[in-house]
Write a protein that holds these residues in place. Structure first.
Motif, PDB file in Angstrom:
ATOM      1  N   ARG A  27      46.780  55.899 -73.928  1.00  0.00           N
ATOM      2  CA  ARG A  27      47.624  57.201 -74.216  1.00  0.00           C
ATOM      3  C   ARG A  27      48.191  57.989 -73.114  1.00  0.00           C
ATOM      4  N   THR A  28      47.441  58.118 -72.066  1.00  0.00           N
ATOM      5  CA  THR A  28      48.039  58.861 -70.843  1.00  0.00           C
ATOM      6  C   THR A  28      48.968  57.948 -70.187  1.00  0.00           C
ATOM      7  N   LEU A  29      48.711  56.549 -70.021  1.00  0.00           N
ATOM      8  CA  LEU A  29      49.609  55.773 -69.413  1.00  0.00           C
ATOM      9  C   LEU A  29      51.196  55.862 -70.280  1.00  0.00           C
ATOM     10  N   TYR A  30      51.032  55.868 -71.681  1.00  0.00           N
ATOM     11  CA  TYR A  30      52.187  55.825 -72.421  1.00  0.00           C
ATOM     12  C   TYR A  30      53.162  56.957 -71.876  1.00  0.00           C
ATOM     13  N   GLY A  31      52.488  58.291 -71.703  1.00  0.00           N
ATOM     14  CA  GLY A  31      52.937  59.527 -71.284  1.00  0.00           C
ATOM     15  C   GLY A  31      53.541  59.432 -70.061  1.00  0.00           C
ATOM     16  N   SER A  32      52.937  58.574 -69.093  1.00  0.00           N
ATOM     17  CA  SER A  32      53.525  58.511 -67.576  1.00  0.00           C
ATOM     18  C   SER A  32      54.765  57.554 -67.912  1.00  0.00           C
ATOM     19  N   ILE A  33      54.779  56.427 -68.604  1.00  0.00           N
ATOM     20  CA  ILE A  33      55.977  55.762 -68.729  1.00  0.00           C
ATOM     21  C   ILE A  33      56.994  56.215 -69.371  1.00  0.00           C
ATOM     22  N   GLY A  34      56.733  57.193 -70.350  1.00  0.00           N
ATOM     23  CA  GLY A  34      57.921  58.066 -70.960  1.00  0.00           C
ATOM     24  C   GLY A  34      58.478  59.095 -69.943  1.00  0.00           C
ATOM     25  N   ARG A  35      57.660  59.479 -68.919  1.00  0.00           N
ATOM     26  CA  ARG A  35      58.357  60.072 -67.934  1.00  0.00           C
ATOM     27  C   ARG A  35      59.281  59.623 -67.014  1.00  0.00           C
ATOM     28  N   LEU A  36      58.979  58.108 -66.689  1.00  0.00           N
ATOM     29  CA  LEU A  36      59.907  57.329 -65.878  1.00  0.00           C
ATOM     30  C   LEU A  36      60.911  57.030 -66.584  1.00  0.00           C
ATOM     31  N   LEU A  37      60.809  56.641 -67.979  1.00  0.00           N
ATOM     32  CA  LEU A  37      62.082  56.309 -69.025  1.00  0.00           C
ATOM     33  C   LEU A  37      62.942  57.538 -69.158  1.00  0.00           C
ATOM     34  N   ALA A  38      62.532  58.676 -68.896  1.00  0.00           N
ATOM     35  CA  ALA A  38      63.441  59.774 -68.786  1.00  0.00           C
ATOM     36  C   ALA A  38      64.328  60.044 -67.970  1.00  0.00           C
ATOM     37  N   LEU A  39      64.245  59.236 -66.976  1.00  0.00           N
ATOM     38  CA  LEU A  39      65.116  59.219 -65.630  1.00  0.00           C
ATOM     39  C   LEU A  39      66.406  58.716 -65.900  1.00  0.00           C
ATOM     40  N   PRO A  40      67.507  59.163 -65.193  1.00  0.00           N
ATOM     41  CA  PRO A  40      68.775  58.585 -65.609  1.00  0.00           C
ATOM     42  C   PRO A  40      68.757  57.053 -65.769  1.00  0.00           C
ATOM     43  N   PRO A  41      69.745  56.426 -66.630  1.00  0.00           N
ATOM     44  CA  PRO A  41      69.544  55.104 -67.277  1.00  0.00           C
ATOM     45  C   PRO A  41      69.772  54.280 -66.059  1.00  0.00           C
ATOM     46  N   ASP A  42      70.545  54.408 -65.018  1.00  0.00           N
ATOM     47  CA  ASP A  42      70.914  53.508 -63.967  1.00  0.00           C
ATOM     48  C   ASP A  42      69.958  53.538 -62.810  1.00  0.00           C
ATOM     49  N   THR A  43      68.928  54.562 -62.781  1.00  0.00           N
ATOM     50  CA  THR A  43      67.834  54.490 -61.733  1.00  0.00           C
ATOM     51  C   THR A  43      67.213  53.156 -61.806  1.00  0.00           C
ATOM     52  N   PRO A  44      67.145  52.621 -60.436  1.00  0.00           N
ATOM     53  CA  PRO A  44      66.348  51.420 -60.043  1.00  0.00           C
ATOM     54  C   PRO A  44      65.029  51.662 -59.848  1.00  0.00           C
ATOM     55  N   LEU A  45      64.296  50.823 -60.745  1.00  0.00           N
ATOM     56  CA  LEU A  45      62.484  51.107 -60.574  1.00  0.00           C
ATOM     57  C   LEU A  45      62.104  49.761 -59.947  1.00  0.00           C
ATOM     58  N   PHE A  46      61.264  50.003 -58.776  1.00  0.00           N
ATOM     59  CA  PHE A  46      60.815  48.737 -58.301  1.00  0.00           C
ATOM     60  C   PHE A  46      59.376  48.879 -58.364  1.00  0.00           C
ATOM     61  N   VAL A  47      58.865  47.713 -58.701  1.00  0.00           N
ATOM     62  CA  VAL A  47      57.472  47.143 -59.167  1.00  0.00           C
ATOM     63  C   VAL A  47      56.629  47.092 -58.048  1.00  0.00           C
ATOM     64  N   CYS A  48      55.162  47.299 -58.356  1.00  0.00           N
ATOM     65  CA  CYS A  48      54.168  46.801 -57.343  1.00  0.00           C
ATOM     66  C   CYS A  48      53.838  45.456 -57.560  1.00  0.00           C
ATOM     67  N   HIS A  49      53.753  44.864 -58.484  1.00  0.00           N
ATOM     68  CA  HIS A  49      53.651  43.480 -58.838  1.00  0.00           C
ATOM     69  C   HIS A  49      54.581  42.880 -59.717  1.00  0.00           C
ATOM     70  N   ASP A  50      54.587  41.453 -59.590  1.00  0.00           N
ATOM     71  CA  ASP A  50      55.320  40.681 -60.587  1.00  0.00           C
ATOM     72  C   ASP A  50      54.373  39.483 -60.807  1.00  0.00           C
ATOM     73  N   TYR A  51      54.171  39.265 -61.863  1.00  0.00           N
ATOM     74  CA  TYR A  51      53.466  38.035 -62.690  1.00  0.00           C
ATOM     75  C   TYR A  51      54.241  37.298 -63.319  1.00  0.00           C
ATOM     76  N   PRO A  52      55.473  36.267 -62.870  1.00  0.00           N
ATOM     77  CA  PRO A  52      56.575  35.820 -63.449  1.00  0.00           C
ATOM     78  C   PRO A  52      56.155  34.733 -64.381  1.00  0.00           C
ATOM     79  N   PRO A  53      56.765  34.427 -65.603  1.00  0.00           N
ATOM     80  CA  PRO A  53      56.451  33.181 -66.432  1.00  0.00           C
ATOM     81  C   PRO A  53      57.021  32.220 -65.570  1.00  0.00           C
ATOM     82  N   GLU A  54      56.850  30.891 -66.024  1.00  0.00           N
ATOM     83  CA  GLU A  54      57.179  29.879 -65.283  1.00  0.00           C
ATOM     84  C   GLU A  54      58.684  29.467 -65.317  1.00  0.00           C
ATOM     85  N   SER A  55      59.427  30.231 -66.064  1.00  0.00           N
ATOM     86  CA  SER A  55      60.830  30.147 -66.330  1.00  0.00           C
ATOM     87  C   SER A  55      61.589  30.732 -65.480  1.00  0.00           C
TER      88      SER A  55
END
Length: 286
Positions: A182-210
């Motif tokens: 529940r807390t994470l959902y609220g935190s994500i909401g805070r980030l997604l309330a930023l302007p739509p063109d804001t670039p977000l940089f992640v700490c990890h990527d676990y990509p699919p084989e594609s």
């Protein structure tokens, strides 16, 4: 002023380390560094950190900050090694104290272990403003994955730690001690309330084989396509998904060594009388 961002992707842990700066010869920050660790031999090396050092020196950068988004469970931090060679202050969110309290008991840490976060040079509060040379920055409290996660907004870029992954990978797990969906959902909401063109940089990527590893998506892309929260998924939908998914996940390979080291700002416990440093294995605990 907008930053130049140079990423380093660690294939072994899927971790992204970022060097953030204004221009060659300027001040810089390093975010979420990696100390290489072989779990079979319990041996460390500095290959990843040395690549960061070589880049910093080639660009003639002055490191002012070595930032941690949280106490990582999937890699060991190289922050002290980088500080010794490049300078800078090691910073993390002030709620690292909560994480230290939780894990002091689990790992039966030495009585002298401090629970005040003083292993770090600076503890950021929510909304705190700081600078990297002439680059304006601020710290955003985004708990849920752990109780202490911070995101860092530097210029127009936001470094979100494990709060969000790439849209096709979803979001961070919440089943570590102190985590909460529940807390994470609220935190994500805070980030997604930023302007739509804001670039977000992640700490990890676990990509699919594609696809190859990737680490940048805009707020708009996350809102529309993130498989866990995109398309307006409700809090109840997210919590049900996250808790069900987390129940199927094994522990990260480096969880036990990483947490013991990272709540110490990347430092190891003092050596024993024989000169060897030891970490603990709490049996039947996780």
């Amino acid at each position: 002023m907008q930053p130049i961002i140079h990423p380093f992707h660690d294939d072994a842990t899927g971790t992204l380390t970022y060097v953030v700066f204004e221009r060659p010869g300027s001040a810089a920050a390093i975010i979420d560094s990696v100390l290489d660790y072989d779990p079979k031999a319990a041996r460390t090396s500095t290959r990843s950190a040395d690549a960061v050092i070589a880049f910093v020196r080639a660009q003639r950068l002055a490191v002012e900050w070595i930032l941690e988004t949280h106490a990582h469970a999937d890699h060991l931090s190289a922050a002290p090694y980088l500080k010794r060679r490049l300078g800078g202050k090691i910073g993390i969110g002030e709620s690292i104290r909560t994480v230290q309290h939780v894990f002091r008991k689990i790992f039966d840490l030495e009585p002298a272990f401090r629970l005040d976060g003083s292993q770090f040079d600076h503890l950021f509060s929510d909304g705190e403003r700081f600078a990297i040379g002439e680059l304006a920055a601020d710290a955003l409290f985004v708990p849920g994955h752990t109780p202490a996660d911070m995101a860092y907004r530097i210029g127009d870029a936001v470094f979100v730690g494990d709060t969000l992954f790439m849209p096709d990978a979803g979001t961070a797990r919440c089943d570590f001690p102190g985590g909460d969906a529940r807390t994470l959902y609220g935190s994500i909401g805070r980030l997604l309330a930023l302007p739509p063109d804001t670039p977000l940089f992640v700490c990890h990527d676990y990509p699919p084989e594609s696809r190859a590893a990737h680490w940048q998506a805009t707020v708009r892309e996350q809102r529309e396509r993130n498989i866990h929260v995109g398309g307006g998924k409700s809090e109840a939908e997210f919590i049900a998904m996250r808790e069900a998914r987390d129940a199927t996940l094994g522990m990260p390979t480096l969880f036990i060594p990483a947490i013991q080291v990272n709540i110490r700002a990347g430092r190891f416990p003092d050596p024993s009388g024989n000169g060897t440093t030891y970490l603990k294995l709490p049996l039947n605990t996780f």
